[in-house]
Design an enzyme around this catalytic site. Structure first.
Site, mmCIF file in Angstrom:
data_model
loop_
_atom_site.group_PDB
_atom_site.id
_atom_site.type_symbol
_atom_site.label_atom_id
_atom_site.label_comp_id
_atom_site.label_asym_id
_atom_site.label_seq_id
_atom_site.Cartn_x
_atom_site.Cartn_y
_atom_site.Cartn_z
ATOM 1 N N ARG A 179 0.813 -1.225 0.000
ATOM 2 C CA ARG A 179 0.000 0.000 0.000
ATOM 3 C C ARG A 179 0.850 1.280 0.000
ATOM 4 O O ARG A 179 0.476 2.286 0.604
ATOM 5 C CB ARG A 179 -0.969 0.002 1.196
ATOM 6 C CG ARG A 179 -1.976 -1.132 1.163
ATOM 7 C CD ARG A 179 -2.874 -1.079 -0.080
ATOM 8 N NE ARG A 179 -3.736 -2.257 -0.151
ATOM 9 C CZ ARG A 179 -3.450 -3.345 -0.869
ATOM 10 N NH1 ARG A 179 -2.326 -3.428 -1.560
ATOM 11 N NH2 ARG A 179 -4.275 -4.367 -0.902
ATOM 12 N N SER A 228 -10.925 0.264 2.817
ATOM 13 C CA SER A 228 -10.336 -0.228 4.070
ATOM 14 C C SER A 228 -9.715 0.946 4.826
ATOM 15 O O SER A 228 -8.865 1.650 4.289
ATOM 16 C CB SER A 228 -9.256 -1.272 3.781
ATOM 17 O OG SER A 228 -9.817 -2.413 3.188
ATOM 18 N N GLU A 298 -4.798 3.489 6.594
ATOM 19 C CA GLU A 298 -4.595 3.388 5.151
ATOM 20 C C GLU A 298 -5.152 4.620 4.432
ATOM 21 O O GLU A 298 -4.649 5.043 3.404
ATOM 22 C CB GLU A 298 -5.262 2.122 4.600
ATOM 23 C CG GLU A 298 -5.000 1.874 3.133
ATOM 24 C CD GLU A 298 -5.452 0.505 2.666
ATOM 25 O OE1 GLU A 298 -6.160 0.430 1.652
ATOM 26 O OE2 GLU A 298 -5.088 -0.498 3.323
#
Length: 304
Positions: A179, A228, A298
């Site tokens: 990520r 998320s 995130e």
């Protein structure tokens, strides 16, 4: 400088239809949350991006770059200066003997790219077909699903530094990680990426895309969110920890830990960014208190 003065300068090279003053960021984020941007610009050309960079530097105006707004939370006071939305949208497919080279502008939405590739019997992009972001955002955060990530298919990316120089980075230079990428540091603006993909069977590609779509619908909430909320841990599944801490369905204001998937914080009832931020901190603290695990965000927080 006043917003109207900046707007007047920008109008010299940018169409009126692409400039918005005091624009609600709730209209440009999947969370449906956020105060106003002083000035919001849809950048449909590379020249527009370069000009905005020049103006922001010359007049010392804060500049924020966004894509489709699917991985951000904008604070309630909004964003000062200019918000530049990358809307470059060309896509070209070069069919070679054993593989295809696909050149995709950063503003293309992932589901639309997946549809175009399926029409051309090109496989390898199905994993991204249900991710609701743009190519630029997907490269920046090395988006992934079903055991595949963007790093697996990207050959090189064309970007612009904040001086207006065009730079080409190969896969290794993009420093892809879980990520994240070199673009996570916001030193470059992604313009275009080049993918290397294989040929496949149209029906099989469509079948896989349909399967992934059903899985996402079954497992992910249908309320406004930024996907998320937290990153997966190195040795734990974050959503599982949140669930085990009894936080599924927990609310602060209009923000809620999704009762469908504990890894998502959703806007269940006209939430403010303040509600979401308080809930994020509450969840992080409770998880650490009960499991001694630090969970990382995130979602990117923008604004003041």
């Amino acid at each position: 400088m006043k917003n109207l003065e900046i707007e007047e300068i920008l109008h010299k090279k940018i169409p009126t239809k692409d400039i918005f003053v005091n624009e609600p960021m709730s209209k440009h984020t999947s969370f449906k949350i956020g105060g106003d941007a002083d000035i919001f610009i849809n950048a449909t050309t590379v020249d527009t991006i370069k000009y905005v960079l020049e103006i922001s530097k010359k007049y010392n105006i804060n500049l924020t770059i966004i894509g489709n707004g699917t991985n951000i939370l904008v604070k309630d006071n909004g964003i000062r200066g200019i918000v530049l939305c990358i809307c470059l949208s060309n896509i070209t497919i070069e069919k070679l003997e054993n593989y295809a080279i696909v050149t995709v502008d950063a503003g293309n939405k992932l589901p639309a790219v997946a549809v175009e590739l399926q029409k051309n019997a090109i496989t390898g992009f199905e994993f991204a077909s249900g991710i609701p972001g743009t190519i630029g955002g997907a490269i920046k955060m090395n988006a992934g699903a079903y055991s595949k990530e963007m790093k697996d298919i990207v050959q090189k990316t064309i970007c612009m530094d904040y001086e207006g120089n065009i730079i080409e980075l190969n896969n290794e230079q993009q420093k892809f990680d879980y990520r994240s990428s070199i673009f996570s540091k916001n030193k470059y603006i992604i313009l275009q990426t080049i993918l290397k993909l294989e040929y496949g069977n149209k029906e099989e590609i469509q079948s896989k895309m349909d399967e992934y779509k059903i899985k996402r619908k079954e497992k992910q909430p249908n309320l406004p969110s930024a996907g998320s909320t937290f990153k997966r841990g190195k040795d734990f599944i974050t959503a599982k920890l949140i669930d085990e801490c009894g936080l599924r369905g927990y609310k602060i204001g209009g923000a809620e830990v999704s009762s469908m998937h504990a890894g998502f914080i959703v806007n269940s009832d006209n939430a403010k960014a303040k509600d979401v931020l308080e809930l994020i901190e509450y969840v992080k603290n409770k998880v650490y208190e009960k499991t001694n695990k630090n969970i990382e965000l995130e979602v990117e927080i923008l604004g003041e």
